[in-house]
Design an enzyme around this catalytic site. Structure first.
Site, PDB file in Angstrom:
ATOM      1  N   TYR A   1       0.851  -1.190   0.000  1.00  0.00           N
ATOM      2  CA  TYR A   1       0.000   0.000   0.000  1.00  0.00           C
ATOM      3  C   TYR A   1       0.896   1.252   0.000  1.00  0.00           C
ATOM      4  O   TYR A   1       2.119   1.175   0.108  1.00  0.00           O
ATOM      5  CB  TYR A   1      -0.916   0.010   1.210  1.00  0.00           C
ATOM      6  CG  TYR A   1      -2.038  -1.014   1.185  1.00  0.00           C
ATOM      7  CD1 TYR A   1      -2.177  -1.942   0.156  1.00  0.00           C
ATOM      8  CD2 TYR A   1      -2.977  -1.060   2.224  1.00  0.00           C
ATOM      9  CE1 TYR A   1      -3.203  -2.868   0.146  1.00  0.00           C
ATOM     10  CE2 TYR A   1      -4.016  -1.985   2.229  1.00  0.00           C
ATOM     11  CZ  TYR A   1      -4.120  -2.888   1.192  1.00  0.00           C
ATOM     12  OH  TYR A   1      -5.149  -3.804   1.183  1.00  0.00           O
TER      13      TYR A   1
ATOM     14  N   ARG B   1       0.772  -1.237  11.013  1.00  0.00           N
ATOM     15  CA  ARG B   1       0.962  -2.556  10.418  1.00  0.00           C
ATOM     16  C   ARG B   1       2.088  -2.473   9.409  1.00  0.00           C
ATOM     17  O   ARG B   1       2.104  -1.594   8.534  1.00  0.00           O
ATOM     18  CB  ARG B   1      -0.322  -3.042   9.745  1.00  0.00           C
ATOM     19  CG  ARG B   1      -0.263  -4.543   9.424  1.00  0.00           C
ATOM     20  CD  ARG B   1      -1.589  -5.112   9.000  1.00  0.00           C
ATOM     21  NE  ARG B   1      -1.620  -6.554   9.262  1.00  0.00           N
ATOM     22  CZ  ARG B   1      -2.495  -7.391   8.736  1.00  0.00           C
ATOM     23  NH1 ARG B   1      -3.436  -6.946   7.917  1.00  0.00           N
ATOM     24  NH2 ARG B   1      -2.458  -8.677   9.034  1.00  0.00           N
TER      25      ARG B   1
ATOM     26  N   CYS C   1     -10.326 -23.630   9.607  1.00  0.00           N
ATOM     27  CA  CYS C   1      -9.890 -23.152   8.300  1.00  0.00           C
ATOM     28  C   CYS C   1      -8.925 -24.171   7.710  1.00  0.00           C
ATOM     29  O   CYS C   1      -8.003 -24.630   8.387  1.00  0.00           O
ATOM     30  CB  CYS C   1      -9.197 -21.797   8.442  1.00  0.00           C
ATOM     31  SG  CYS C   1      -8.389 -21.231   6.927  1.00  0.00           S
TER      32      CYS C   1
ATOM     33  N   CYS D   1     -12.549 -16.785   0.586  1.00  0.00           N
ATOM     34  CA  CYS D   1     -12.066 -15.506   1.118  1.00  0.00           C
ATOM     35  C   CYS D   1     -11.188 -14.789   0.092  1.00  0.00           C
ATOM     36  O   CYS D   1     -11.681 -13.950  -0.672  1.00  0.00           O
ATOM     37  CB  CYS D   1     -11.345 -15.730   2.443  1.00  0.00           C
ATOM     38  SG  CYS D   1     -10.082 -17.041   2.415  1.00  0.00           S
TER      39      CYS D   1
ATOM     40  N   CYS E   1     -17.091 -18.230   3.062  1.00  0.00           N
ATOM     41  CA  CYS E   1     -16.142 -19.257   3.475  1.00  0.00           C
ATOM     42  C   CYS E   1     -16.598 -20.615   2.972  1.00  0.00           C
ATOM     43  O   CYS E   1     -17.790 -20.933   3.024  1.00  0.00           O
ATOM     44  CB  CYS E   1     -16.031 -19.285   5.002  1.00  0.00           C
ATOM     45  SG  CYS E   1     -14.937 -20.569   5.659  1.00  0.00           S
TER      46      CYS E   1
ATOM     47  N   GLU F   1     -23.958 -43.916   2.355  1.00  0.00           N
ATOM     48  CA  GLU F   1     -22.800 -43.669   1.499  1.00  0.00           C
ATOM     49  C   GLU F   1     -22.334 -44.996   0.909  1.00  0.00           C
ATOM     50  O   GLU F   1     -22.095 -45.959   1.632  1.00  0.00           O
ATOM     51  CB  GLU F   1     -21.676 -43.017   2.298  1.00  0.00           C
ATOM     52  CG  GLU F   1     -20.321 -42.995   1.620  1.00  0.00           C
ATOM     53  CD  GLU F   1     -20.338 -42.333   0.230  1.00  0.00           C
ATOM     54  OE1 GLU F   1     -19.699 -42.905  -0.693  1.00  0.00           O
ATOM     55  OE2 GLU F   1     -20.993 -41.285   0.075  1.00  0.00           O
TER      56      GLU F   1
ATOM     57  N   GLN G   1     -15.494 -36.652  -3.121  1.00  0.00           N
ATOM     58  CA  GLN G   1     -14.266 -36.425  -3.877  1.00  0.00           C
ATOM     59  C   GLN G   1     -13.222 -35.648  -3.090  1.00  0.00           C
ATOM     60  O   GLN G   1     -12.024 -35.698  -3.415  1.00  0.00           O
ATOM     61  CB  GLN G   1     -14.596 -35.714  -5.196  1.00  0.00           C
ATOM     62  CG  GLN G   1     -15.443 -36.578  -6.123  1.00  0.00           C
ATOM     63  CD  GLN G   1     -15.471 -36.073  -7.550  1.00  0.00           C
ATOM     64  OE1 GLN G   1     -14.560 -35.395  -8.005  1.00  0.00           O
ATOM     65  NE2 GLN G   1     -16.527 -36.415  -8.269  1.00  0.00           N
TER      66      GLN G   1
ATOM     67  N   ALA H   1     -27.534 -47.208  -2.178  1.00  0.00           N
ATOM     68  CA  ALA H   1     -28.921 -46.779  -2.039  1.00  0.00           C
ATOM     69  C   ALA H   1     -29.716 -47.172  -3.282  1.00  0.00           C
ATOM     70  O   ALA H   1     -29.333 -46.846  -4.408  1.00  0.00           O
ATOM     71  CB  ALA H   1     -28.986 -45.274  -1.827  1.00  0.00           C
TER      72      ALA H   1
END
Length: 663
Positions: free
Chosen positions: A176, A224, A347, A354, A366, A419, A427, A464
């Site tokens: 920045y 920062r 996370c 995000c 998220c 299942e 996957q 199933a």
């Protein structure tokens, strides 16, 4: 003794007492309207305060109209119209004992000067150099410009203070504007704002001093910093330490927030899944030694409370950011305090909901937590028990089915999950077997714990059928059978042909088979990618590490187009080349013949043949709809995830959540 005790200790930061050491640092929400924060933003921050965080920062608030931001929904803090929103924010966060600081920013040349029709302008920069990411050339700021900027920082901080916010952070990191003044890479001025480290720090000190003079001693002021830019010629750790000492000795700041990187090295700022651990903590530890006793905040990659507690206990930092962890689960602190740590959603570092969305100018959410950004409709307290519990059968144990089962069961329904494979995860469990992608397994584990918590009857290894469903007599069925990969070589980019000619002359595998049975691939593997996602490249890395010769061919401009914004590419490509993978973009497989696969350039048809033992087609997927018509004829049915349309795990989890709520 509480194993997380160091985190729960209060900390004095200038005039502000924080109830604990857990922080949510600035991150782009992009919920703004007319470039002002909205109630949606307030709701988002309130949920994290409600969940127990001690300190919350706003997303970047631009201090001056010359910083319009990378998206129309970037927030402007200099406008007095923002004060009523800040007031609502302060009230919402303070209600739960948390504190809130405003992030004061100017994007400099990390912007597009003509994005907004009403604000075309020359971008401000220290020396008239372009952004390395957007290639927009800025103009060197004059002394009048600098004076205007300094006043803008003070004015924006004043807006926050009068609204009741507790402090302000001067953002001098990540490329920045203020960071570009600090960096010898982008600041080549010869006046008092360039040259020596002291001179390059001057503008940061002036901006912060103006904030302090405007707001007084009862308003916290911090800064920062990127302690290294990970860029040749830029700030390195030694220069970062010199900057820390100069700013700490200015006697203006109440704390230092230590980060790293600039716009071209942002993958070091918000590490993707493939980068384990907490890579910036040692930088914070070095800054702490140089900071003269000022509290130091560290960030990036801290997803576990145990890791955060160790950082505090070892004296490497005084505050720990768990920002993405709070996007995934805003209540992780209170869950730990209440002894419900097993309920935390973690996370996984996929960066899909995000960073990926932020970079595109989309609103944040998220992968694991679709309530992020939807706090009023999906947040804590919005899930109601069913007045008439039903018997629900969920078919499919991938993310969509698991989430549907969990949500329905949490509302009091009697849920059976079927299942066909022997393990849950769909996957995603195969994606977790790729090199560096093991954290996908954390998501599956989180979901399994939730199913156990809500007493879902999980039945694996069950095929199933309509007869089985009739025996179970459900009141509602959720179909989440997912999708399967095609191996005919059909490409939407070559819709005029049914598939790759001659494909029957070579062994063809789908990516799941290649992951599970790599020996079937042989020694020479060609991966054809039409998706632009991580899978093809991750599979290439995995197979190459097993000693195979691997080439990835895509018609895209470059391989992995869709993972540019998840920040994976900067780490993945070097690993691919180190492993010997050949990456061939802007090409197709024209045919397979006796000499091998014919690899053809899309622009002019120039071709070469390459001998292969197998071809893996990472191309189209077909939804598994075999049961759909018969189910709909007899039962009340919801259809979620890939069986509805093959997409990403983000959509699957969201649709599972909504299905569970809708029963």
């Amino acid at each position: 003794m509480d194993k997380y005790a160091p985190l729960w200790e209060p900390l004095q930061v200038g005039p502000v007492t924080l109830k604990n050491r857990v922080v949510v640092t600035p991150h782009a929400l992009q919920y703004a309207e007319h470039n002002l924060m909205t109630q949606q933003s307030v709701d988002y921050y309130e949920e994290r305060a409600k969940g127990g965080a001690g300190l919350i920062f706003t997303e970047a608030q631009a201090v001056h109209p010359t910083s319009a931001g990378l998206a129309p929904r970037t927030t402007q803090g200099w406008k007095t119209e923002v004060i009523p929103v800040y007031e609502r924010l302060a009230k919402a966060v303070h209600k739960y004992g948390a504190k809130v600081f405003v992030d004061l920013s100017h994007f400099g040349v990390e912007d597009y000067n003509t994005m907004h029709l009403e604000s075309w302008r020359a971008l401000w920069s220290p020396s008239g150099l372009p952004s390395t990411t957007y290639n927009e050339i800025g103009r060197a700021m004059t002394h009048d410009d600098i004076a205007e900027l300094v006043a803008a920082f003070a004015r924006t901080a004043r807006n926050a203070q009068v609204a009741g916010l507790d402090g302000a952070e001067v953002h001098a990191a990540h490329g920045y504007l203020l960071c570009s003044f600090l960096s010898p890479l982008t600041n080549i001025r010869t006046d008092e704002y360039g040259g020596s480290t002291q001179n390059r720090c001057r503008i940061v000190i002036e901006c912060a001093r103006a904030v302090r003079e405007q707001c007084g001693s009862d308003f916290a002021v911090g800064v920062r910093l990127s302690m290294t830019e990970y860029a040749p010629g830029g700030i390195d750790a030694d220069e970062g330490e010199r900057i820390v000492k100069i700013l700490a000795n200015s006697a203006i700041f109440d704390y230092l927030s230590i980060s790293a990187g600039n716009a071209s090295s942002f993958d070091h700022v918000v590490s993707p899944m493939s980068i384990p651990g907490t890579p910036l903590v040692e930088l914070a530890a070095r800054a702490k030694k140089a900071a003269g006793g000022l509290p130091v905040l560290t960030a990036n990659g801290v997803t576990e409370l145990s890791v955060a507690a160790d950082i505090i206990a070892e004296g490497k930092a005084d505050l720990v950011a768990m920002t993405r962890a709070h996007i995934a689960d805003p209540h992780l602190v209170n869950k730990a305090l209440a002894g419900r740590e097993g309920e935390i959603r973690h996370c996984v570092g996929a960066n899909q909901g995000c960073i990926n969305r932020m970079a595109k100018g989309w609103s944040l959410t998220c992968t694991q937590n679709p309530a992020a950004g939807r706090e009023k409709t999906l947040g804590l307290g919005t899930l109601k028990l069913s007045e008439k519990p039903k018997k629900v059968v969920v078919i499919g144990g991938g993310p969509a089915g698991m989430r549907a089962a969990e949500t329905a069961a949490s509302r009091g329904h009697n849920v059976i999950l079927l299942e066909k494979e022997d393990r849950l995860g769909g996957q995603i469990k195969y994606a977790a077997r790729l090199a560096t992608r093991g954290r996908w397994a954390v998501m599956i584990h989180d979901m399994e714990r939730k199913l156990e918590l809500y007493n879902v009857d999980v039945r694996t290894g069950v095929d199933a059928t309509i007869d089985l469903l009739r025996e179970l007599e459900p009141d509602h069925v959720v179909l989440a059978t997912g999708s399967t990969w095609r191996t005919d070589g059909y490409s939407v980019k070559l819709a005029g042909r049914p598939g790759i000619p001659g494909l029957d002359q070579v062994r063809v595998l789908d990516p799941i088979e290649a992951i599970v049975y790599p020996e079937r691939c042989g020694d020479r593997v060609l991966i054809v990618d039409d998706t632009g996602d991580y899978l093809a490249l991750g599979l290439a890395e995995t197979l190459a590490k097993q000693g195979k010769s691997v080439e990835v061919v895509t018609a895209g401009l470059f391989a992995g187009e869709n993972i540019l914004y998840t920040l994976d590419i900067g780490h993945l490509y070097p690993r691919l080349y180190a492993a010997g993978v050949t990456v061939t973009a802007q090409h197709i497989i024209a045919e397979v013949n006796s000499e091998g696969a014919v690899v053809t350039r899309i622009w002019d048809g120039a071709s070469r043949s390459t001998p292969v033992d197998s071809i893996v087609t990472v191309m189209l997927r077909d939804p598994e709809t075999a049961l759909l018509a018969s189910l709909q004829a007899e039962f009340d049915v919801s259809v979620v995830g890939d069986v509805l349309a093959p997409r990403r795990v983000d959509e699957a989890i969201y649709e599972g959540e909504m299905a569970g709520r809708g029963i």
